[in-house]
Design an enzyme around this catalytic site. Structure first.
Site, PDB file in Angstrom:
ATOM      1  CB  SER A  31      13.548  -9.046 -17.404  1.00  0.00           C
ATOM      2  OG  SER A  31      13.757  -8.998 -15.601  1.00  0.00           O
ATOM      3  CG  HIS A  63      12.970  -4.571 -13.883  1.00  0.00           C
ATOM      4  ND1 HIS A  63      12.433  -5.089 -12.812  1.00  0.00           N
ATOM      5  CD2 HIS A  63      12.741  -5.565 -14.769  1.00  0.00           C
ATOM      6  CE1 HIS A  63      11.899  -6.465 -13.022  1.00  0.00           C
ATOM      7  NE2 HIS A  63      12.422  -6.387 -14.265  1.00  0.00           N
ATOM      8  CG  HIS A  85      11.393 -10.391  -9.056  1.00  0.00           C
ATOM      9  ND1 HIS A  85      12.065  -8.919  -9.292  1.00  0.00           N
ATOM     10  CD2 HIS A  85      11.054 -10.814 -10.142  1.00  0.00           C
ATOM     11  CE1 HIS A  85      12.025  -9.021 -10.595  1.00  0.00           C
ATOM     12  NE2 HIS A  85      11.107  -9.729 -11.044  1.00  0.00           N
ATOM     13  CE1 TYR A  87      15.533 -11.847  -8.566  1.00  0.00           C
ATOM     14  CE2 TYR A  87      13.570 -13.132  -9.549  1.00  0.00           C
ATOM     15  CZ  TYR A  87      14.478 -12.179  -9.590  1.00  0.00           C
ATOM     16  OH  TYR A  87      14.552 -11.188 -10.786  1.00  0.00           O
ATOM     17  CD  GLU A  88      14.526  -7.661  -6.417  1.00  0.00           C
ATOM     18  OE1 GLU A  88      14.943  -6.516  -6.566  1.00  0.00           O
ATOM     19  OE2 GLU A  88      13.117  -7.968  -6.984  1.00  0.00           O
ATOM     20  CB  ALA A 115      11.821 -12.332 -19.410  1.00  0.00           C
ATOM     21  CG  MET A 210      12.528 -16.746 -11.548  1.00  0.00           C
ATOM     22  SD  MET A 210      14.168 -16.356 -11.383  1.00  0.00           S
ATOM     23  CE  MET A 210      15.143 -17.382 -12.204  1.00  0.00           C
ATOM     24  CB  SER A 211       7.933 -12.269 -12.026  1.00  0.00           C
ATOM     25  OG  SER A 211       7.536 -12.376 -13.361  1.00  0.00           O
ATOM     26  CG  ASN A 234      15.279 -18.953 -21.313  1.00  0.00           C
ATOM     27  OD1 ASN A 234      15.452 -17.914 -20.649  1.00  0.00           O
ATOM     28  ND2 ASN A 234      15.215 -20.041 -20.605  1.00  0.00           N
ATOM     29  CG  HIS A 245      19.218 -11.403 -16.379  1.00  0.00           C
ATOM     30  ND1 HIS A 245      18.190 -11.563 -16.261  1.00  0.00           N
ATOM     31  CD2 HIS A 245      19.496 -10.017 -15.991  1.00  0.00           C
ATOM     32  CE1 HIS A 245      17.495 -10.541 -15.982  1.00  0.00           C
ATOM     33  NE2 HIS A 245      18.377  -9.395 -15.840  1.00  0.00           N
TER      34      HIS A 245
END
Ligand code: HPA
Length: 271
Positions: A31, A63, A85, A87-88, A115, A210-211, A234, A245
């Site tokens: 991202s 993406h 990911h 989380y998907e 990110a 998260m990746s 952030n 996001h």
């Protein structure tokens, strides 16, 4: 359903026949990093990531969803504009699938970008950070499941130097001010709570996202040299404003030039 390695071999075949016969480096753009693809060099071929066998449709904004063959100052690279990911809702083998495919297609170096939130106020928004090590806190691991098939290394791969010291040193020659940090990879879905961020700090994390952690393990397992670069988008939860996001994508846009130079330098340092 063929095993995950056969699936990766099928995708590797498409990379070799439709993108580049002998790519040397794979770059995964996370991202906020999509803008980097255009400036890296001449795109010699491209296709939608979903045209690679067994790649699911992307669901994350930010993406490009495009896989390109790019000539980066003479080095053939495959630039993957997106990733899957956990989380998907994808299984771990799907999350590492394109990285496995790129290595099986011949890439000996994998550059993973993402990110992240920063746990260290000295690493502020817009700062790229070289990953020195990671905490895989996803609860998943690509080496779980059936033993890798005959012809592949066994599951218990060594992760002592998961992120190549040599590549970090090369990046430091280009930019001596680049900081290094430990990346905590979480399952995600939501951002963290302030209490979780305090926990991660005591565990030794500098960055949170998260990746990346699963792809790094899968790439090392197959013998690739790995570099990881996080873009701080952030300050982590409880350290600044609320997280969004949109903020993550904005930070990427404004740092694109510096990020491109850094990725090009890492590609150039590939063995
Ligand atoms: N936490 C987790 N993932 C992230 C963050 C964060 O603060 N920022 C960008 N990706």
């Amino acid at each position: 359903m063929p095993n995950p390695y056969s699936r990766a071999e099928a995708a590797a075949h498409v990379i070799a026949t439709r993108l580049h016969a002998a790519p040397k480096v794979a770059v995964v753009l996370g991202s906020g990093w999509v803008g980097v693809a255009e400036g890296l060099g001449e795109t010699t071929a491209e296709l939608a990531l979903v045209d690679l066998p067994h790649v699911p449709a992307p669901t994350v904004q930010g993406h490009s969803g495009v896989a390109r063959a790019v000539d980066v100052a003479g080095t053939p690279a495959i630039v993957l504009g997106g990733r899957s990911h956990l989380y998907e809702g994808h299984p771990v083998d799907t999350v590492v699938h394109t990285v496995r495919a790129a290595v099986l297609a011949g890439c000996t170096t994998v550059i993973l970008t993402n990110a992240c939130g920063s746990l260290d106020p000295a690493m502020g928004v817009g700062q790229p950070v070289l990953l020195s090590d990671q905490l895989n806190l996803t609860g998943a691991n690509p080496m779980c499941g059936d033993e890798p098939p005959v012809g592949y290394p066994g599951r218990f791969c060594d992760l002592t130097e998961i992120y190549s010291r040599r590549l970090r040193d090369a990046a430091h020659v280009l930019d001596p001010t680049l900081p290094e940090g430990v990346y905590a990879g979480l399952l995600g879905g939501s951002y963290e709570t302030p209490a979780e961020i305090r926990m991660l700090r005591t565990l030794g994390a500098d960055l949170v996202g998260m990746s990346t952690v699963l792809e790094a393990i899968a790439a090392r397992h197959l013998g690739a040299e790995v570099a990881g670069v996080s873009l701080v988008t952030n300050l982590a939860a409880g350290m600044g404003a609320e997280l969004s996001h949109a903020e993550v994508l904005d930070a990427g846009r404004s740092s694109a030039g510096r990020l491109m130079t850094l990725v090009a330098g890492l590609v150039g340092a590939a063995a």
